[in-house]
Design a protein around this motif. Structure first.
Motif, PDB file in Angstrom:
ATOM      1  N   ALA A 251      36.332  30.585  50.968  1.00  0.00           N
ATOM      2  CA  ALA A 251      36.733  30.959  49.613  1.00  0.00           C
ATOM      3  C   ALA A 251      35.571  31.485  48.781  1.00  0.00           C
ATOM      4  O   ALA A 251      35.742  32.423  47.998  1.00  0.00           O
ATOM      5  N   ALA A 252      34.377  30.918  48.972  1.00  0.00           N
ATOM      6  CA  ALA A 252      33.247  31.307  48.118  1.00  0.00           C
ATOM      7  C   ALA A 252      31.946  31.299  48.927  1.00  0.00           C
ATOM      8  O   ALA A 252      31.066  30.454  48.702  1.00  0.00           O
ATOM      9  N   PRO A 253      31.804  32.239  49.887  1.00  0.00           N
ATOM     10  CA  PRO A 253      30.552  32.302  50.655  1.00  0.00           C
ATOM     11  C   PRO A 253      29.389  32.667  49.734  1.00  0.00           C
ATOM     12  O   PRO A 253      29.531  33.502  48.842  1.00  0.00           O
ATOM     13  N   LYS A 254      28.249  32.032  49.963  1.00  0.00           N
ATOM     14  CA  LYS A 254      27.090  32.259  49.088  1.00  0.00           C
ATOM     15  C   LYS A 254      26.082  33.235  49.701  1.00  0.00           C
ATOM     16  O   LYS A 254      25.555  34.097  49.014  1.00  0.00           O
ATOM     17  N   ALA A 255      25.796  33.099  50.986  1.00  0.00           N
ATOM     18  CA  ALA A 255      24.788  33.958  51.621  1.00  0.00           C
ATOM     19  C   ALA A 255      25.353  35.357  51.883  1.00  0.00           C
ATOM     20  O   ALA A 255      26.515  35.485  52.284  1.00  0.00           O
TER      21      ALA A 255
END
Length: 610
Positions: A251-255
């Motif tokens: 839902a909310a990948p950071k890298a």
């Protein structure tokens, strides 16, 4: 998967793991400072592209890296016990006992001189103390549980008689035989078609609940990750760059790399009303943003077919009967067109492709390439045919000679057919390597010096060396991770546009098939049960088996977990028939323009051309 309590001790705990390999320049770290844990009843997925260090992490955990050439630092705790401090004798008891492992390449993991039943039973005798008779009975039960058809008859067969998917099922049976506390699964479903993959995932979940087993699941299939993983670890070039609960990663990948990885996933239902294949999204590796791939050119319906297959049959005799591997298969293929063959492992897809190129001899039927029936061709005519018709094999490593450089492997067909002298061939090899996205300087390297994706590009370059009219691509991208799969698929589409190549695209990856195909043919037990334009097959499947294939595709969305069809309980039907068996006559009804579905009740053959 089963819930775990925070107070429970992890089955596996990896702390600050660094693995280095010895090189002429000294020790080189290939994975650095990896820390993760797997609780009882929990599944942790490790994802990342080829060469990211996923498999090295697993092999380090099992202490299977070569002594003296590999150095493992950190701590690897199995239920509190440090495996790096264990003796080799203690590790032999752990491997296959407390820890089971499903290896990525089943043919290299199975001993070719022992029967399948012998190899499964051996683990049961060593680790569970069963008698040989009891071990063989348990081996048969395990083979039936992973849905190997005619398991009793196949118990005493050798690995080379099994398809790639069947061998992978054998490896799964062996890994689960001793009810391990931890299962390390390295790409366990890559070689399996979607229906068997769905059933194997159900089976793994069921066994995990029964045994409260921890699972370390290594894969490049993000749909499988979404379906099975409680937590996900993302690796890139030896580093762990992101980890967390699977729903949060999706839902909310950071890298940026995680964003790019998720953007590369081919998804069913994204083609809409497109009439031709569409390139995979181009991903910006820095931002992770993906642009929609453009559509390729549609095929002219007026073009004359370059390949016509009519009532093709391939049968193999056994001591107890006859295998009807391919039966009554008919289709045609036009310049610039991609026809995909899909179906379960063992349905006859690869045998059809091999028969067309006369790598196996057909039992019946006609195969017309460029106006000539190759079933009647002699050695000279076959040699001429193979200048215009090439094959990309399923396993690029097995199809490349490990003793010669890849430059020599690509030049060999040109020299064999007298199309170039050595200087000209060398120049053409450089051009072909550039065409498939590799450096000409790589021509002097050997196959083992390349990744899986690079070896597949080399196989494509070799197939292009003779300027063929059409190519049989047998699972050409199935074993590649998602980002490399997108690159190689786009390469095939680019070459098709530039050269007008026709592809017979054999695959079990339905999302890739939807994006690559003009038409799709669905095979079941050696027969085509449905064939038609891509949109018709995916938007309006008519045959129950086609619907089952499509519904079994894992969806790369953790919020829709558990929506795959439940496993089937009946045994897969066997293509082995008595010697006197006469195949029934089939007919197909046209449900829309060019869209045919088999009518099992009718009689009288009908051609399945578009």
């Amino acid at each position: 998967m089963s819930e775990t309590t925070p107070a429970s001790r992890p089955v596996l705990s990896v702390e600050n793991l660094t693995t280095s390999f010895k090189t002429p320049e000294g020790w080189k770290a290939v994975i650095r400072d990896i820390s993760l844990h797997v609780d009882a009843g929990e599944t942790v997925a490790i994802v990342g592209e080829s060469g990211s260090g996923k498999s090295v992490t697993a092999l380090s955990t099992m202490r299977l890296l070569p002594a003296g050439r590999a150095r493992v630092e950190g701590r690897i705790l199995l239920e509190g016990r440090d495996l790096l401090a264990a003796s080799e004798a203690e590790m032999r008891a752990v491997r296959g006992g407390s820890i089971g492992m499903i290896f990525q390449e089943p043919m290299t993991s199975l001993n070719p001189v022992f029967t399948i039943g012998n190899q499964i039973a051996e683990a049961l005798v060593l680790h569970r103390g069963l008698s040989w008779k009891a071990a063989e009975a348990e081996a048969l039960r395990l083979m039936e549980r992973v849905r190997i058809p005619a398991a009793k008859a196949r118990l005493h067969e050798y690995p080379h008689k099994f398809s790639g998917g069947m061998r992978q099922r054998v490896m799964i049976a062996m890994a689960l035989a001793c009810r391990p506390r931890l299962l390390i699964a390295d790409e366990p479903t890559t070689a399996l078609d979607v229906t068997i993959q769905a059933e194997i995932l159900h089976l793994l979940r069921e066994l995990q609940r029964e045994e409260n087993m921890g699972v370390l699941f290594i894969t490049h299939d993000m749909g499988v990750v979404a379906e099975v993983a409680d937590r996900t670890v993302v690796m890139f070039r030896g580093d762990m760059i992101e980890t967390g609960p699977t729903p949060e990663i999706f839902a909310a990948p950071k890298a940026p790399y995680t964003k790019a990885l998720l953007a590369s996933i081919p998804r069913l239902g994204t083609m809409g009303a497109a009439q031709a294949p569409r390139r995979f999204p181009e991903v910006d590796a820095t931002t992770g943003e993906a642009s929609e791939g453009r559509e390729t050119r549609p095929v002219s319906a007026a073009a004359a077919p370059i390949l016509k297959v009519e009532n093709l049959a391939v049968r193999f005799d056994l001591p107890t009967g006859r295998v009807h591997a391919v039966e009554g298969v008919s289709f045609d293929l036009r310049p610039g067109e991609t026809l995909s063959l899909v179906g379960e492992s063992g349905c006859g897809k690869s045998t059809t492709g091999r028969a067309i190129l006369r790598l196996v001899d057909p039992s019946e039927g006609a195969i017309v390439i460029g106006g000539k029936d190759v079933t009647r061709a002699g050695a000279r005519d076959l040699r001429a045919m193979r200048r215009t018709s090439q094959m990309i094999f399923q396993d690029p490593f097995a199809s490349l000679n490990p003793r010669i450089t890849i430059g020599s492997a690509i030049a060999e067909p040109m020299l064999a057919h007298g199309l170039a002298n050595r200087r000209e061939a060398k120049e053409r090899v450089a051009g072909l390597l550039e065409q498939v996205g590799l450096s000409p300087a790589m021509a002097d390297r050997h196959p083992h010096e390349f990744s899986g994706g690079q070896r597949q590009r080399i196989s494509i370059a070799r197939a292009l060396a003779l300027d063929p009219m059409f190519i049989v691509a047998d699972e050409a991208v199935s074993a590649l991770d998602v980002s490399v799969k997108a690159q190689v698929s786009n390469l095939l589409l680019d070459l098709q546009e530039k050269r007008g190549l026709a592809y017979l695209f054999i695959s079990h990856d339905m999302a890739v098939v939807e994006r690559m195909s003009h038409r799709v043919a669905v095979m079941y037990l050696g027969e085509i049960v449905e064939i038609g334009p891509r949109a018709a097959i995916f938007d309006s499947p008519q045959h129950p088996y086609t619907r089952r294939l499509i519904s079994a595709v894992p969806i790369p969305d953790p919020t829709r977990r558990g929506m795959m069809n439940p496993p089937l309980n009946e045994e897969i039907k066997s293509p082995v028939r008595p010697y006197d068996y006469v195949p029934p006559k089939r007919t197909w009804r046209e449900v829309s323009p060019g869209h045919f579905v088999q009518d099992a009740e009718a009689a009288g053959p009908v051609a399945l051309s578009a």
